[in-house]
Design a protein around this motif. Structure first.
Motif, PDB file in Angstrom:
ATOM      1  N   ALA A 124       0.821  -1.209   0.000  1.00  0.00           N
ATOM      2  CA  ALA A 124       0.000   0.000   0.000  1.00  0.00           C
ATOM      3  C   ALA A 124       0.856   1.260   0.000  1.00  0.00           C
ATOM      4  O   ALA A 124       1.806   1.384   0.773  1.00  0.00           O
ATOM      5  CB  ALA A 124      -0.923  -0.009   1.213  1.00  0.00           C
ATOM      6  N   LEU A 125       0.518   2.183  -0.917  1.00  0.00           N
ATOM      7  CA  LEU A 125       1.173   3.489  -1.028  1.00  0.00           C
ATOM      8  C   LEU A 125       2.677   3.361  -1.231  1.00  0.00           C
ATOM      9  O   LEU A 125       3.455   4.217  -0.795  1.00  0.00           O
ATOM     10  CB  LEU A 125       0.876   4.349   0.208  1.00  0.00           C
ATOM     11  CG  LEU A 125      -0.614   4.609   0.490  1.00  0.00           C
ATOM     12  CD1 LEU A 125      -0.776   5.440   1.749  1.00  0.00           C
ATOM     13  CD2 LEU A 125      -1.282   5.292  -0.687  1.00  0.00           C
ATOM     14  N   SER A 126       3.097   2.309  -1.944  1.00  0.00           N
ATOM     15  CA  SER A 126       4.519   2.109  -2.219  1.00  0.00           C
ATOM     16  C   SER A 126       5.038   3.034  -3.312  1.00  0.00           C
ATOM     17  O   SER A 126       6.248   3.212  -3.461  1.00  0.00           O
ATOM     18  CB  SER A 126       4.776   0.660  -2.636  1.00  0.00           C
ATOM     19  OG  SER A 126       4.095   0.363  -3.854  1.00  0.00           O
ATOM     20  N   GLU A 127       4.126   3.637  -4.081  1.00  0.00           N
ATOM     21  CA  GLU A 127       4.521   4.386  -5.271  1.00  0.00           C
ATOM     22  C   GLU A 127       4.573   5.882  -4.993  1.00  0.00           C
ATOM     23  O   GLU A 127       3.814   6.413  -4.182  1.00  0.00           O
ATOM     24  CB  GLU A 127       3.552   4.102  -6.414  1.00  0.00           C
ATOM     25  CG  GLU A 127       3.469   2.628  -6.750  1.00  0.00           C
ATOM     26  CD  GLU A 127       4.848   2.004  -6.936  1.00  0.00           C
ATOM     27  OE1 GLU A 127       5.491   2.327  -7.929  1.00  0.00           O
ATOM     28  OE2 GLU A 127       5.263   1.212  -6.071  1.00  0.00           O
ATOM     29  N   TYR A 128       5.472   6.575  -5.706  1.00  0.00           N
ATOM     30  CA  TYR A 128       5.571   8.023  -5.564  1.00  0.00           C
ATOM     31  C   TYR A 128       4.217   8.687  -5.833  1.00  0.00           C
ATOM     32  O   TYR A 128       3.829   9.645  -5.152  1.00  0.00           O
ATOM     33  CB  TYR A 128       6.607   8.591  -6.535  1.00  0.00           C
ATOM     34  CG  TYR A 128       8.027   8.140  -6.294  1.00  0.00           C
ATOM     35  CD1 TYR A 128       8.568   8.128  -5.007  1.00  0.00           C
ATOM     36  CD2 TYR A 128       8.838   7.735  -7.346  1.00  0.00           C
ATOM     37  CE1 TYR A 128       9.875   7.726  -4.782  1.00  0.00           C
ATOM     38  CE2 TYR A 128      10.151   7.330  -7.132  1.00  0.00           C
ATOM     39  CZ  TYR A 128      10.662   7.324  -5.851  1.00  0.00           C
ATOM     40  OH  TYR A 128      11.954   6.922  -5.631  1.00  0.00           O
ATOM     41  N   GLU A 129       3.516   8.186  -6.860  1.00  0.00           N
ATOM     42  CA  GLU A 129       2.252   8.806  -7.248  1.00  0.00           C
ATOM     43  C   GLU A 129       1.229   8.718  -6.115  1.00  0.00           C
ATOM     44  O   GLU A 129       0.606   9.728  -5.733  1.00  0.00           O
ATOM     45  CB  GLU A 129       1.700   8.133  -8.509  1.00  0.00           C
ATOM     46  CG  GLU A 129       2.585   8.264  -9.738  1.00  0.00           C
ATOM     47  CD  GLU A 129       3.622   7.140  -9.867  1.00  0.00           C
ATOM     48  OE1 GLU A 129       4.221   7.024 -10.945  1.00  0.00           O
ATOM     49  OE2 GLU A 129       3.821   6.386  -8.877  1.00  0.00           O
TER      50      GLU A 129
END
Length: 422
Positions: free
Chosen positions: A279-284
């Motif tokens: 979860a929420l691992s991405e910059y975006e």
């Protein structure tokens, strides 16, 4: 002739259309209707695992709502082998075009207006950034550009704020409008930009001035750019997966930004068409989540805009979770869809995500509702006529539908929830 067909003891109704997407590749568009839960489970496995098979909006969870699946022609026989051969109805699908791709140089020549950019093509990300700059110059003091972070390919993640009328007595409730989660979704950035332009030009009812409006037209500019120029149906971002994993014939690349919000699904693999990661691992997603959290106490409504369907959904996607104000939201959606039908002679399915879409876990709307408790959380899926794959000429009509839908919802909710923000 159309008939239900047996596939691994499951019934599908299958329609096939042929289309051309660019000069180098031809695709086949399948419209499938799953009649049972078991059908949907099997289709979801195909959706997740099968390369070169693109379920444009995943697997629907309602027999009346068809799924649209695109398969590159050279893999068509392989795909049909999976779902088994049968009698099908062939219909001609109108060829669509990409629209003129305007360059940054055209801005500098003074030949363009913002309306030309919005309505005359699906523009690349540098051109959209030029549009932001144009608006900052044109609407001085009426627009604020906020860069909340950068993507894996170092593109800016840009939020634009259009403040409402400021008073000393009350603060304005905020609305947030998101587009461009999936790279292949070209229509949603154009629609978010068109809605924003109408707001800046004060073409809407004066009640819209009672909100501070935030816009993020393209959450996934890396995937959007890759879809425009390299792979039309690419949906994920362009993160290089570490450690390196070979997905024949390429290395694993990309995370599904629209599914990266809540948790990691079991059995998920980086080579799958859908890859949530943690979860929420991405910059975006992480940078957007931080910004949404910062404005949450003042946020009345969150709208996510997508293409490829005619749906209006509200959380949740999984389990038996129910919004505390679900009866109110259901009535608002009922009245909104009735208004859209009367005005545009068009029907929208509406309801909770779990009732309309199969296993659409980890999505942004659920995160916003669960973590921020925003009163109104709505996702619009829009397509014009039979153009499942959007044409440039669809931008205008769909903008009017989106604007009408959002403004109807806001007109219902401003008096109901507005006092909470005074």
């Amino acid at each position: 002739m159309v008939r239900a067909i047996e596939i691994y003891s499951c019934s599908f109704i299958l329609f096939v259309s042929l289309l051309t997407c660019d000069a180098n590749k031809n695709y086949t568009l399948y419209k499938l209707v799953a009649l049972t839960k078991r059908d949907r489970q099997i289709l979801y496995v195909i959706h997740r695992n099968y390369d070169h098979c693109y379920f444009l909006n995943g697997v629907t969870n309602e027999a009346a709502i068809p799924m649209h699946v695109v398969v590159e022609d050279k893999y068509m026989m392989e795909f049909e082998g999976i779902v088994n051969n049968s009698d099908t109805l062939f219909t001609k699908f109108k060829q669509y075009n990409f629209g003129p791709q305007l360059t940054e140089d055209a801005w500098d020549s003074g030949e363009l207006t913002d309306d030309m950019v919005i309505y005359n093509g699906f523009q690349d990300f540098p051109t959209i950034q030029k549009l932001y700059q144009y608006w900052e110059n044109k609407y001085t003091k009426r627009i604020e550009k906020i860069v909340v972070g950068k993507t894996h390919e170092k593109k800016d993640i840009v939020i634009l704020k259009v403040p409402g009328n400021q008073t000393n007595e009350h603060r304005n409730p905020a609305i947030f409008i998101l587009g461009g989660e999936a790279g292949r979704d070209w229509i949603s950035p154009a629609l978010v930009l068109a809605y924003m332009k109408s707001l800046l030009d004060e073409k809407f009812h004066p009640f819209t001035k009672r909100f501070d409006a935030y816009f993020l037209p393209v959450l996934n500019p890396d995937g959007y750019t890759h879809s425009l120029y390299r792979d039309r149906f690419w949906a994920k971002n362009r993160k290089v997966i570490q450690p390196r994993i070979l997905c024949h014939p390429h290395l694993a690349r990309g995370v599904s930004v629209d599914r990266n919000w809540l948790y990691k699904a079991k059995g998920e693999k980086a080579c799958n068409n859908i890859f949530f990661d943690n979860a929420l691992s991405e910059y975006e997603t992480y940078n957007l989540s931080e910004f949404l959290d910062s404005i949450a106490p003042n946020t009345l409504a969150f709208f996510n805009v997508k293409g490829f369907d005619n749906l209006i959904t509200t959380p949740y996607a999984v389990g038996d979770k129910v919004q505390s104000n679900m009866d109110t939201i259901r009535e608002i959606l009922r009245q909104t869809t009735r208004d859209l039908n009367a005005r545009f002679n068009k029907s929208y399915y509406y309801g909770t995500t779990r009732n309309l879409l199969f296993n659409y876990t980890g999505n942004c709307a659920d995160w916003v509702k669960e973590n921020l408790n925003v009163p109104v959380v709505i996702t619009f899926y829009l397509t014009n006529l039979d153009n499942v794959l959007p044409e440039v000429s669809d931008i205008g009509p769909l903008h009017y539908e989106l604007a009408r839908g959002i403004n109807e919802i806001l007109s219902f909710t401003i008096d109901l929830y507005g006092p909470l923000f005074n």
